[in-house]
Design a protein around this motif. Structure first.
Motif, PDB file in Angstrom:
ATOM      1  N   MET A   1       0.806  -1.207   0.000  1.00 51.67           N
ATOM      2  CA  MET A   1       0.000   0.000   0.000  1.00 51.67           C
ATOM      3  C   MET A   1       0.847   1.268   0.000  1.00 51.67           C
ATOM      4  SD  MET A   1      -3.174  -0.600  -0.297  1.00 51.67           S
ATOM      5  CE  MET A   1      -2.820  -1.982  -1.333  1.00 51.67           C
ATOM      6  N   LYS A   2       2.089   1.131   0.348  1.00 54.98           N
ATOM      7  CA  LYS A   2       2.988   2.288   0.355  1.00 54.98           C
ATOM      8  C   LYS A   2       3.004   2.964  -1.019  1.00 54.98           C
ATOM      9  CE  LYS A   2       6.048   4.888   2.406  1.00 54.98           C
ATOM     10  NZ  LYS A   2       5.555   6.019   3.138  1.00 54.98           N
ATOM     11  N   LYS A   3       2.921   2.159  -2.075  1.00 53.02           N
ATOM     12  CA  LYS A   3       2.900   2.695  -3.439  1.00 53.02           C
ATOM     13  C   LYS A   3       1.746   3.690  -3.614  1.00 53.02           C
ATOM     14  CE  LYS A   3       2.041   1.246  -8.205  1.00 53.02           C
ATOM     15  NZ  LYS A   3       1.855   0.122  -9.134  1.00 53.02           N
TER      16      LYS A   3
ATOM     17  N   GLU B   1      -5.544   3.173 -10.631  1.00 56.06           N
ATOM     18  CA  GLU B   1      -4.204   2.580 -10.512  1.00 56.06           C
ATOM     19  C   GLU B   1      -4.260   1.264  -9.735  1.00 56.06           C
ATOM     20  OE1 GLU B   1      -1.127   3.508 -11.797  1.00 56.06           O
ATOM     21  OE2 GLU B   1      -2.360   4.870 -12.980  1.00 56.06           O
ATOM     22  N   MET B   2      -5.015   1.262  -8.656  1.00 56.72           N
ATOM     23  CA  MET B   2      -5.134   0.054  -7.841  1.00 56.72           C
ATOM     24  C   MET B   2      -5.837  -1.059  -8.611  1.00 56.72           C
ATOM     25  SD  MET B   2      -5.921   1.728  -4.099  1.00 56.72           S
ATOM     26  CE  MET B   2      -5.825   0.169  -3.201  1.00 56.72           C
ATOM     27  N   PHE B   3      -6.885  -0.695  -9.356  1.00 56.47           N
ATOM     28  CA  PHE B   3      -7.584  -1.683 -10.174  1.00 56.47           C
ATOM     29  C   PHE B   3      -6.636  -2.323 -11.190  1.00 56.47           C
ATOM     30  CE2 PHE B   3      -9.898  -2.750 -14.073  1.00 56.47           C
ATOM     31  CZ  PHE B   3     -10.782  -3.701 -13.576  1.00 56.47           C
ATOM     32  N   LEU B   4      -5.837  -1.505 -11.844  1.00 59.88           N
ATOM     33  CA  LEU B   4      -4.879  -2.022 -12.829  1.00 59.88           C
ATOM     34  C   LEU B   4      -3.819  -2.907 -12.179  1.00 59.88           C
ATOM     35  CD1 LEU B   4      -4.479   1.145 -15.065  1.00 59.88           C
ATOM     36  CD2 LEU B   4      -5.731  -0.961 -15.617  1.00 59.88           C
TER      37      LEU B   4
ATOM     38  N   ASN C   1      -4.601  -5.087  -9.987  1.00 63.50           N
ATOM     39  CA  ASN C   1      -5.367  -6.280  -9.626  1.00 63.50           C
ATOM     40  C   ASN C   1      -6.167  -6.168  -8.330  1.00 63.50           C
ATOM     41  OD1 ASN C   1      -6.242  -8.721 -10.690  1.00 63.50           O
ATOM     42  ND2 ASN C   1      -4.901  -9.898  -9.340  1.00 63.50           N
ATOM     43  N   PHE C   2      -6.403  -4.974  -7.841  1.00 61.35           N
ATOM     44  CA  PHE C   2      -7.347  -4.787  -6.752  1.00 61.35           C
ATOM     45  C   PHE C   2      -8.719  -4.579  -7.393  1.00 61.35           C
ATOM     46  CE2 PHE C   2      -3.336  -3.652  -4.772  1.00 61.35           C
ATOM     47  CZ  PHE C   2      -3.445  -4.242  -3.525  1.00 61.35           C
ATOM     48  N   TYR C   3      -9.298  -5.667  -7.893  1.00 67.32           N
ATOM     49  CA  TYR C   3     -10.478  -5.582  -8.755  1.00 67.32           C
ATOM     50  C   TYR C   3     -11.728  -5.046  -8.051  1.00 67.32           C
ATOM     51  CZ  TYR C   3     -12.352  -9.848  -6.684  1.00 67.32           C
ATOM     52  OH  TYR C   3     -12.849 -10.773  -5.813  1.00 67.32           O
ATOM     53  N   LYS C   4     -11.785  -5.107  -6.717  1.00 70.98           N
ATOM     54  CA  LYS C   4     -12.953  -4.618  -5.981  1.00 70.98           C
ATOM     55  C   LYS C   4     -12.835  -3.159  -5.568  1.00 70.98           C
ATOM     56  CE  LYS C   4     -14.606  -6.933  -2.518  1.00 70.98           C
ATOM     57  NZ  LYS C   4     -14.762  -7.827  -1.333  1.00 70.98           N
ATOM     58  N   VAL C   5     -11.755  -2.491  -5.875  1.00 70.89           N
ATOM     59  CA  VAL C   5     -11.514  -1.135  -5.386  1.00 70.89           C
ATOM     60  C   VAL C   5     -12.635  -0.177  -5.811  1.00 70.89           C
ATOM     61  CG1 VAL C   5     -10.073  -0.426  -7.350  1.00 70.89           C
ATOM     62  CG2 VAL C   5      -9.735   0.652  -5.121  1.00 70.89           C
ATOM     63  N   ILE C   6     -13.066   0.639  -4.861  1.00 71.10           N
ATOM     64  CA  ILE C   6     -14.015   1.722  -5.168  1.00 71.10           C
ATOM     65  C   ILE C   6     -13.580   2.973  -4.412  1.00 71.10           C
ATOM     66  CG2 ILE C   6     -15.961   0.206  -5.680  1.00 71.10           C
ATOM     67  CD1 ILE C   6     -17.132   0.976  -2.940  1.00 71.10           C
ATOM     68  N   ALA C   7     -14.050   4.106  -4.871  1.00 79.02           N
ATOM     69  CA  ALA C   7     -13.630   5.378  -4.286  1.00 79.02           C
ATOM     70  C   ALA C   7     -14.826   6.248  -3.949  1.00 79.02           C
ATOM     71  CB  ALA C   7     -12.717   6.114  -5.273  1.00 79.02           C
ATOM     72  N   PHE C   8     -14.607   7.105  -2.972  1.00 82.37           N
ATOM     73  CA  PHE C   8     -15.562   8.148  -2.601  1.00 82.37           C
ATOM     74  C   PHE C   8     -14.812   9.464  -2.630  1.00 82.37           C
ATOM     75  CE2 PHE C   8     -16.985   4.318  -0.501  1.00 82.37           C
ATOM     76  CZ  PHE C   8     -18.362   4.317  -0.684  1.00 82.37           C
ATOM     77  N   GLY C   9     -15.440  10.490  -3.190  1.00 79.24           N
ATOM     78  CA  GLY C   9     -14.808  11.793  -3.276  1.00 79.24           C
ATOM     79  C   GLY C   9     -15.298  12.740  -2.202  1.00 79.24           C
ATOM     80  N   ASP C  10     -15.366  14.026  -2.560  1.00 81.00           N
ATOM     81  CA  ASP C  10     -15.734  15.082  -1.627  1.00 81.00           C
ATOM     82  C   ASP C  10     -16.557  16.126  -2.366  1.00 81.00           C
ATOM     83  OD1 ASP C  10     -15.682  16.667   0.745  1.00 81.00           O
ATOM     84  OD2 ASP C  10     -13.979  17.791  -0.022  1.00 81.00           O
ATOM     85  N   GLY C  11     -17.661  16.540  -1.786  1.00 79.24           N
ATOM     86  CA  GLY C  11     -18.488  17.580  -2.387  1.00 79.24           C
ATOM     87  C   GLY C  11     -19.298  17.076  -3.569  1.00 79.24           C
ATOM     88  N   ASP C  12     -20.020  18.006  -4.194  1.00 76.19           N
ATOM     89  CA  ASP C  12     -20.823  17.602  -5.355  1.00 76.19           C
ATOM     90  C   ASP C  12     -19.944  17.532  -6.599  1.00 76.19           C
ATOM     91  OD1 ASP C  12     -20.566  20.414  -5.347  1.00 76.19           O
ATOM     92  OD2 ASP C  12     -22.322  20.632  -6.619  1.00 76.19           O
ATOM     93  N   CYS C  13     -20.448  16.915  -7.643  1.00 70.28           N
ATOM     94  CA  CYS C  13     -19.641  16.644  -8.835  1.00 70.28           C
ATOM     95  C   CYS C  13     -19.222  17.923  -9.558  1.00 70.28           C
ATOM     96  CB  CYS C  13     -20.403  15.724  -9.782  1.00 70.28           C
ATOM     97  SG  CYS C  13     -19.553  15.418 -11.339  1.00 70.28           S
ATOM     98  N   GLY C  14     -20.154  18.655 -10.092  1.00 66.85           N
ATOM     99  CA  GLY C  14     -19.847  19.912 -10.753  1.00 66.85           C
ATOM    100  C   GLY C  14     -19.184  19.819 -12.116  1.00 66.85           C
TER     101      GLY C  14
END
Length: 163
Positions: A1-3, A88-91, A93-106
């Motif tokens: 995870m350091k990467k 980057e994580m998906f590539l 091989n962390f195939y389940k990775v998902i992300a949450f951002g901050d604020g509305d999209c805009g």
């Protein structure tokens, strides 16, 4: 995870920590704050009521054991950075990775309510999905507080879940 910690920090995060997903706090009041406190409510796909409820988010969190919680000081950097890191994580091989951002999209002046015009470039915020950002950040030893004066340094947070 350091990467990925290094990647986040090289792209503008001043702090990034590995967390246990059981430390992420969900609560029903977050959607209330969106509904009665934000002009974006109901106006884009990354905001309630178009996002997972706090219960659905808790179900998602239960599919994971680890996450990366990160901080920047510019709101417009969090979501793109979360998306880029998750990609980057998906590539890697962390195939389940998902992300949450901050604020509305805009990203669009008027959101296309049928489908996102920028798939793969945006994700909903933690708060839009029922995450109590203050409680989560504090549970993981990071500073967060209500700003009282104009010009105070802002802290914005993103979350990446992985397995």
């Amino acid at each position: 995870m350091k990467k990925y910690i290094n990647f986040l920090e090289s792209k503008g995060a001043d702090k990034a920590v590995i967390i246990e997903t059981k430390s992420v706090v969900t609560a029903p009041w977050t959607a209330y704050k969106c509904k009665f406190g934000c002009k974006a409510y109901g106006n884009n796909l990354c905001c309630p009521p178009n996002t997972p409820t706090y219960r659905e988010t808790q179900d998602i969190l239960n599919c994971y054991t680890k996450g990366i919680l990160f901080r920047t000081h510019e709101i417009n950097t969090v979501t793109p950075l979360a998306v880029e890191t998750a990609r980057e994580m998906f590539l890697d091989n962390f195939y389940k990775v998902i992300a949450f951002g901050d604020g509305d999209c805009g990203k669009c002046s008027k959101c296309n309510s049928e489908h996102c015009n920028f798939p793969g470039q945006t994700v909903p915020s933690m708060e839009a999905c029922g995450i109590d950002v203050f409680a989560t950040v504090r549970a993981n030893g990071l500073e967060i507080r209500v700003l009282r004066e104009k010009g105070e340094m802002q802290n914005h947070f993103g979350l990446i879940l992985y397995e």
